[in-house]
Every structure is written in structure tokens, then in C-alpha cells.
Design a protein around this motif. Structure first.
Motif, PDB file in Angstrom:
ATOM      1  N   MET A 351       0.862  -6.180   4.935  1.00  0.00           N
ATOM      2  CA  MET A 351       0.056  -5.587   4.137  1.00  0.00           C
ATOM      3  C   MET A 351      -0.051  -4.175   4.383  1.00  0.00           C
ATOM      4  N   ASN A 352       0.350  -3.145   3.576  1.00  0.00           N
ATOM      5  CA  ASN A 352       0.710  -1.795   3.936  1.00  0.00           C
ATOM      6  C   ASN A 352      -0.557  -1.115   4.383  1.00  0.00           C
ATOM      7  N   CYS A 353      -1.652  -1.328   3.610  1.00  0.00           N
ATOM      8  CA  CYS A 353      -3.027  -0.953   4.052  1.00  0.00           C
ATOM      9  C   CYS A 353      -3.505  -1.187   5.320  1.00  0.00           C
ATOM     10  N   GLY A 431      -8.526  -6.021  -3.478  1.00  0.00           N
ATOM     11  CA  GLY A 431      -7.528  -4.878  -3.295  1.00  0.00           C
ATOM     12  C   GLY A 431      -7.636  -3.710  -4.443  1.00  0.00           C
ATOM     13  N   ILE A 434      -9.191  -0.610  -2.870  1.00  0.00           N
ATOM     14  CA  ILE A 434      -8.256  -0.119  -1.884  1.00  0.00           C
ATOM     15  C   ILE A 434      -7.280   0.782  -2.992  1.00  0.00           C
ATOM     16  N   TYR A 440      -1.923   3.152  -1.082  1.00  0.00           N
ATOM     17  CA  TYR A 440      -1.306   2.142  -0.234  1.00  0.00           C
ATOM     18  C   TYR A 440      -0.744   1.282  -0.913  1.00  0.00           C
ATOM     19  N   CYS A 441      -1.075   0.692  -1.965  1.00  0.00           N
ATOM     20  CA  CYS A 441      -0.525  -0.395  -2.905  1.00  0.00           C
ATOM     21  C   CYS A 441       0.744  -0.138  -3.376  1.00  0.00           C
ATOM     22  N   CYS A 444       3.372  -1.232  -1.067  1.00  0.00           N
ATOM     23  CA  CYS A 444       2.941  -2.509  -0.465  1.00  0.00           C
ATOM     24  C   CYS A 444       4.005  -3.803  -0.856  1.00  0.00           C
ATOM     25  N   TYR A 446       2.902  -6.600  -1.363  1.00  0.00           N
ATOM     26  CA  TYR A 446       2.148  -7.445  -2.179  1.00  0.00           C
ATOM     27  C   TYR A 446       1.423  -6.834  -3.418  1.00  0.00           C
ATOM     28  N   SER A 447       1.230  -7.448  -4.174  1.00  0.00           N
ATOM     29  CA  SER A 447       0.848  -6.986  -5.794  1.00  0.00           C
ATOM     30  C   SER A 447      -0.583  -6.958  -5.856  1.00  0.00           C
ATOM     31  N   VAL A 448      -1.079  -5.719  -5.929  1.00  0.00           N
ATOM     32  CA  VAL A 448      -2.537  -5.589  -5.968  1.00  0.00           C
ATOM     33  C   VAL A 448      -3.173  -6.150  -7.252  1.00  0.00           C
ATOM     34  N   CYS A 457      -2.070 -10.013  -3.543  1.00  0.00           N
ATOM     35  CA  CYS A 457      -2.814  -9.254  -2.528  1.00  0.00           C
ATOM     36  C   CYS A 457      -3.547 -10.200  -1.850  1.00  0.00           C
ATOM     37  N   PRO A 458      -3.565 -10.326  -0.309  1.00  0.00           N
ATOM     38  CA  PRO A 458      -4.362 -11.085   0.200  1.00  0.00           C
ATOM     39  C   PRO A 458      -5.968 -10.718   0.145  1.00  0.00           C
ATOM     40  N   PHE A 459      -5.994  -9.101  -0.035  1.00  0.00           N
ATOM     41  CA  PHE A 459      -7.493  -8.944  -0.238  1.00  0.00           C
ATOM     42  C   PHE A 459      -8.005  -9.729  -1.551  1.00  0.00           C
TER      43      PHE A 459
HETATM   44 FE1  SF4 Z   1      -3.514  -3.579   0.931  1.00  0.00          FE
HETATM   45 FE2  SF4 Z   1      -3.412  -5.398  -1.043  1.00  0.00          FE
HETATM   46 FE3  SF4 Z   1      -2.875  -2.881  -1.565  1.00  0.00          FE
HETATM   47 FE4  SF4 Z   1      -1.049  -4.258  -0.129  1.00  0.00          FE
HETATM   48  S1  SF4 Z   1      -1.694  -4.605  -2.287  1.00  0.00           S
HETATM   49  S2  SF4 Z   1      -1.826  -2.209   0.312  1.00  0.00           S
HETATM   50  S3  SF4 Z   1      -2.588  -5.624   0.980  1.00  0.00           S
HETATM   51  S4  SF4 Z   1      -4.913  -3.857  -0.899  1.00  0.00           S
END
Ligand code: SF4
Ligand code: FAD
Length: 512
Positions: A351-353, A431, A434, A440-441, A444, A446-448, A457-459
Motif C-alpha cells: 500500500m503506497n500511502c 481510498g 486519500i 499516493y494512489c 500504488c 492497488y487500484s483506488v 485498494c484495501p482502504f
Molecule cells: Fe493507499 Fe489505496 Fe491509494 Fe494505494 S490505492 S495509495 S492503498 S489509498
């Protein structure tokens, strides 16, 4: 025989303007010590230990230069008892002290310990105010007496009026109390960010002493290039640097985060204030005076945003601490019980953030407010971490972390473990928040945009799962009503898939 007094100075009581120091007296002895009880009550970041010891040593030199008697124990001194009670008793006996004095500690733990020590002493003792804060310990409690909601905004307005800060008579400068809505820009390189102010110091010898004493720490340090201000002169320079170079855009980007910018326009003054090398009043007055001298160049929203943090939030969280302790430190209103994953100590996550915010915390002993609240705190709450675990991490990792300010921010504001004493709703987001406030996204794994699936995105997944798990708790919270309605309208099959995925994430956090 002369009547001798012993005065204790704790590591966060480095206030050279305290009235204690206005006269010199050869029969007054100041006691300072680098104690294992303080290095060990939680595992601290190495930079935090170094910053405290260096600042204490500089303070002791300043006192000696003003002809005060100082008794100082370094961490590796062989005769250092490493325990406050033993230390005080030994010095009283050795120097035939007739009276013991100390300043009100800011931590409940030390307050209780010192009261107990004084009860056992056979000599008189007296406690003094630390002459640091705008408010007394119980001023907030009295202000909110009989009120149901402890709204920060009401406290802040009272403080503005009472201390005549940014006021024209009864009217706030700019005709508005709060410019929060103007303080929400995403940083996209609109204006250059000046380099962070650093104070290069070689701390190799101190590190050897700390290592020899077997103090357990974590985090990184560049021994030839220690950057934090650790003397009053350096702290004053840091304050001036903030006025000259950062204030102009402080408010605009207060809520932003950025992949390549660790500090943005933040002041990095919390350590200087929390050790009392700077007083909050001198910081606020300097910044407000600077603003009035540069009104053509700096807007009110920048300076009001800054003043609110110190005159408002900083005094407010301290008041909550003293109103609610000792129960506050045990609260767990949402009954969260999970354990922090290993990546909180390595930054090793996809998770980049989280990778950016945690790695920066480990490298710098610093993260700015939004990283603490909306990235790491948000993730900890969404994954339902036990507040004890979260507190221990925050109390150890940040250079400015002292319980009176760490605890209400972490357990209260960020984890909602106090059931809403401090915040009217939990600071959780998916996400998309964020993504709105950072870049950040864009880089990353993950896909926001996605809520489930391999790359979701886990968030996002965790956010809807959190709302569903806590829906009964928040059923009557008006500020959560909109989100709860959206949850109700969600397709049950979609919600099921989200919950399966969320549980898989929580069970395997170190794979994410
Ligand atoms: Fe954080 Fe999700 Fe964005 Fe990745 S996609 S940087 S995990 S908020
Ligand atoms: P700036 O953004 O430049 O702000 C100026 C000053 O305002 C800070 O130096 C600080 O003294 C004060 N301030 C701003 N927000 C707060 C706040 N919420 N509470 C108290 N003072 C505030 N602050 C600490 O000093 N120690 C902590 O241990 C701490 N733990 C935190 C934990 C969490 C989960 C959160 C959300 C916040 C925490 N804060 C803590 C508050 C805030 O994040 C830091 O004060 C700030 O990031 C310090 O960086 P700065 O000096 O560059 O702040």
C-alpha cells in the motif's frame, strides 16, 4: 548550616524562561538525569532518545553558563541510579537538602510518581507550575462543566478572545473564526516547497553511550547528520524559518500529502514546544506579529490555520487528558482487539500511502498530521487494532510523542476508543479521500477505484466492512447517518464479497 533546596527538572521541562531561573542562588541545586525508567516505559525511536538527551545536555550547559548549580547524570554514568525515587533520595542525603521542589509534570504517570515520592520524603516539598501552557490543567474541564459536547471550536473561540489573539476588539481578524474550508488544497507542485530547516550534528559519541547502556530503541538515525533542533537557539531559528519560508502556504496545504514531500509546509516545531524550549505563546505571538508585518503577502487563512493548531488543538487535547485521566488510557469503546502487523516496524507493504507514511516515520521520527490521522490512524482503525497497540506504536515512534498529547490524539481523535469524547465521529475514510488529498494512489500497487478483487485498494474494502461491523454502535450518530444510509442501500451480495475480502486482509495484513 545553609538551607539547601533541590529542584528537579524533567526532560520535557527545558523552559529557560521559568521564574526558577531568574535568580541564582548557591544553595539551590538543579537535578537532571537521563534515566532508564524514561527510556524504557515504551520502546522509543532512537532519534527521540537522542533528541531528548541532547536537548537536556544543552539546557544543563545553559543553566551552568548562568551560574546555576546543576547536578547532571548521563545515561552511561556508573553512579546513575536510573530510578527517580532512588535518585532524589540519594541527592537529598548527599547534599543535605532541606527542601525538594519540582514543576508539575505533564504526564499522569510522573505526576503520580512524584506525589508518592514527596509523601515518603522526610523533608518539605513544593510543586510549581511549569509556566508553559496557556491553560491550567483543569481549565478545559471547568470551561465545559455541565456541557454534553466538548467542542474544540467553542474552546478555541474562548481562547482567541481570552488571549486576544487575531482579534480586533470582539471581532476575529478576517471576520471569521475559522478558515478550515480554505485549508484543503491538494499539493500538485503549484508553489515550490523550501528545503526543510536542518541542524547538522554528529551524535556518534552519544549513540555509543546509549548502546553501551543497552537501551532498546528502533528506527533509523544518521549519526553524522542529526537534524532536529536541540537547543533554545536552534528552536528559535526553526521558528524564524517557519515564518520566513513556510507560513505563506501553511494553511493551503495543511491537509495534503505527497509522495516526494515529507514535510510540505509544516513547521516541525512540536518537539521544540513539547520539551518547552519554546513556549506556545511565543510561537503564536511571533507568527501573528510576522503576519501583521506581511499582511500584503500572507493571507489570514494561513496564520489562522496555524494558530488554531496551537492555541486550539494543543491546549484542547491537554485539557481532555487531564479531565479524563487515568481512565482515558484504558478506553476501548469500539472493542477492537487486533494486533499491529510487522510492517509497522519495517514499512514493508504494497500500500503506497502506508509504505510512505510508515517508512518516513521510521526514517525521520516524524510524520505530519494527515499521515498520522488519515493514513496510519485510519488504517489502524479500519483494521480494528487494539488501541493499546496503536498507542504504544505512536508513543514510541514520533520525536514529539509525550503521553499528554499522544494519547488524546491517538486513542481519542484517531481511534475513537474514547467513544466520542474528543471527536464527534470516527476519522475513517476509503481510498477516495486519500486519492483526493495526495498523489499516493497514482503509483500504488492497488487500484483506488476498486472495492473487491485482487487489486482493490484495501482502504475501500476495509472501510465498508468497518461501517458494517460497527453499525449498531453508530446507529444514533447523526454525523454518520449519510454513510450508514449508503451502507443500507448497498447490494447485499456486494457487501458479502467486501466482508469476505476484508476478513482475508485483516487475517493476512503482512501480505498486503
Ligand atoms: Fe493507499 Fe489505496 Fe491509494 Fe494505494 S490505492 S495509495 S492503498 S489509498
Ligand atoms: P504543524 O502542522 O506545523 O502544526 C503546528 C503545531 O500545532 C504543532 O507543532 C503542534 O504543536 C500543534 N498541533 C497541531 N495539531 C495538533 C494536535 N492534534 N494536537 C496537539 N497539537 C497539535 N502531536 C504531538 O506533539 N505529539 C504527539 O505525540 C502527537 N501524536 C499524534 C498522534 C495522532 C494519531 C495524530 C492524529 C496527531 C498527533 N499529534 C501529536 C498532533 C500533530 O500531528 C503533531 O503535533 C504535528 O504533526 C507535529 O508536526 P509539526 O510541528 O510540523 O506540526
Amino acid at each position: 548550616m545553609a538551607f539547601k533546596t533541590l529542584r528537579l527538572i524533567l526532560g520535557d521541562q527545558l523552559n529557560i524562561n521559568h521564574s526558577w531561573f531568574s535568580n541564582t542562588d548557591e544553595n539551590v541545586f538543579y537535578l537532571m538525569a537521563e534515566l532508564r525508567q524514561e527510556t524504557d516505559y515504551v520502546k522509543h525511536h532512537i532519534q527521540k532518545v537522542v533528541a531528548f538527551f541532547l536537548s537536556m545536555r544543552n539546557f544543563s550547559s545553559d543553566l551552568k553558563a548562568k551560574n546555576h548549580n546543576v547536578i547532571y547524570f548521563e545515561i552511561s554514568d556508573e553512579n546513575n541510579p536510573h530510578d527517580l525515587e532512588k535518585l532524589i533520595s540519594q541527592i537529598i542525603e548527599k547534599h543535605e537538602i532541606a527542601k525538594f521542589e519540582y514543576q508539575l509534570p505533564d504526564e499522569y504517570r510522573l505526576d503520580e510518581q512524584l506525589k508518592a515520592i514527596c509523601e515518603k520524603l522526610k523533608i518539605a516539598s513544593e510543586v510549581y507550575d511549569s509556566e508553559h501552557f496557556y491553560t491550567s490543567r483543569l481549565e478545559l474541564k471547568d470551561f465545559f462543566d455541565g456541557k454534553k459536547m466538548l467542542l474544540m471550536e467553542n474552546f478555541y473561540r474562548m481562547m482567541r478572545k481570552k488571549h486576544d489573539v487575531l482579534m480586533r476588539g470582539e471581532t476575529p481578524v478576517g471576520n471569521q473564526w475559522n478558515f478550515d474550508h480554505d485549508n484543503r488544497l491538494k499539493y500538485k507542485g503549484q508553489v515550490p516547497i523550501p528545503d526543510a530547516k536542518i541542524f547538522t550534528k554528529n551524535v556518534t559519541d552519544l549513540l555509543i553511550q546509549i548502546e553501551k547502556s543497552e537501551v532498546k530503541t528502533f528506527g533509523k538515525i544518521d549519526e553524522k547528520n542529526f537534524v532536529w533542533p536541540t537547543s533554545r537557539e536552534e528552536c528559535l531559528e526553526q521558528l524564524q524559518y517557519f515564518c520566513n519560508s513556510l507560513l505563506k502556504h501553511f494553511g493551503d496545504y495543511e491537509d495534503a500529502s505527497h509522495n516526494d514531500e515529507k514535510f510540505l509546509f509544516h513547521s516541525r516545531l512540536s518537539f521544540a514546544m513539547n520539551t518547552k524550549m519554546l513556549s506556545p505563546k511565543e510561537v503564536v505571538d511571533t507568527v501573528v506579529d510576522y503576519y501583521f508585518e506581511h499582511e500584503d503577502d500572507i493571507t489570514i487563512s494561513q496564520v489562522e490555520g496555524f494558530v488554531r493548531q496551537i492555541l486550539g488543538w494543543r491546549e484542547y487535547v491537554r485539557g481532555i487528558y487531564w479531565k479524563e485521566m487515568p481512565n482515558y488510557s484504558k478506553m476501548n469503546a469500539l472493542e477492537n482487539h487486533n494486533k499491529l502487523p510487522d510492517f509497522y516496524w519495517t514499512g514493508n507493504t504494497k500500500m503506497n500511502c502506508m509504505q510512505k507514511a510508515i517508512s518516513q516515520s521510521l526514517e525521520e521520527a516524524y510524520a505530519h498530521h494527515i499521515q498520522r490521522l488519515m493514513i496510519i490512524g485510519n488504517f489502524s482503525l479500519l483494521t480494528q487494532m487494539h488501541p493499546d497497540e496503536v498507542d504504544t506504536w505512536y508513543l514510541g515512534v514520533y520525536i514529539d510523542a509525550i503521553e499528554w498529547v499522544e494519547l488524546p490524539n491517538t486513542r481519542g481523535m484517531s481511534q475513537y476508543a474514547d467513544g466520542g469524547i474528543l471527536a464527534t465521529k470516527p476519522y475513517v475514510s476509503s481510498g477516495s479521500y486519500i486519492n483526493k488529498m495526495s498523489n499516493y494512489c497514482t503509483s500504488c500497487h492497488y487500484s483506488v477505484k476498486d472495492k473487491f478483487g485482487e487489486k482493490a485498494c484495501p482502504f475501500n474494502t476495509l472501510y465498508w466492512n468497518f461501517l458494517d461491523e460497527k453499525k449498531e454502535y453508530f446507529a444514533k450518530n447523526q454525523r454518520m447517518a449519510m454513510m450508514m444510509n449508503m451502507l443500507k442501500k448497498m447490494d447485499p451480495e456486494e457487501l458479502y464479497k467486501i466482508k469476505v475480502k476484508a476478513n482475508e486482509i485483516i487475517d493476512n495484513l503482512d501480505n498486503y
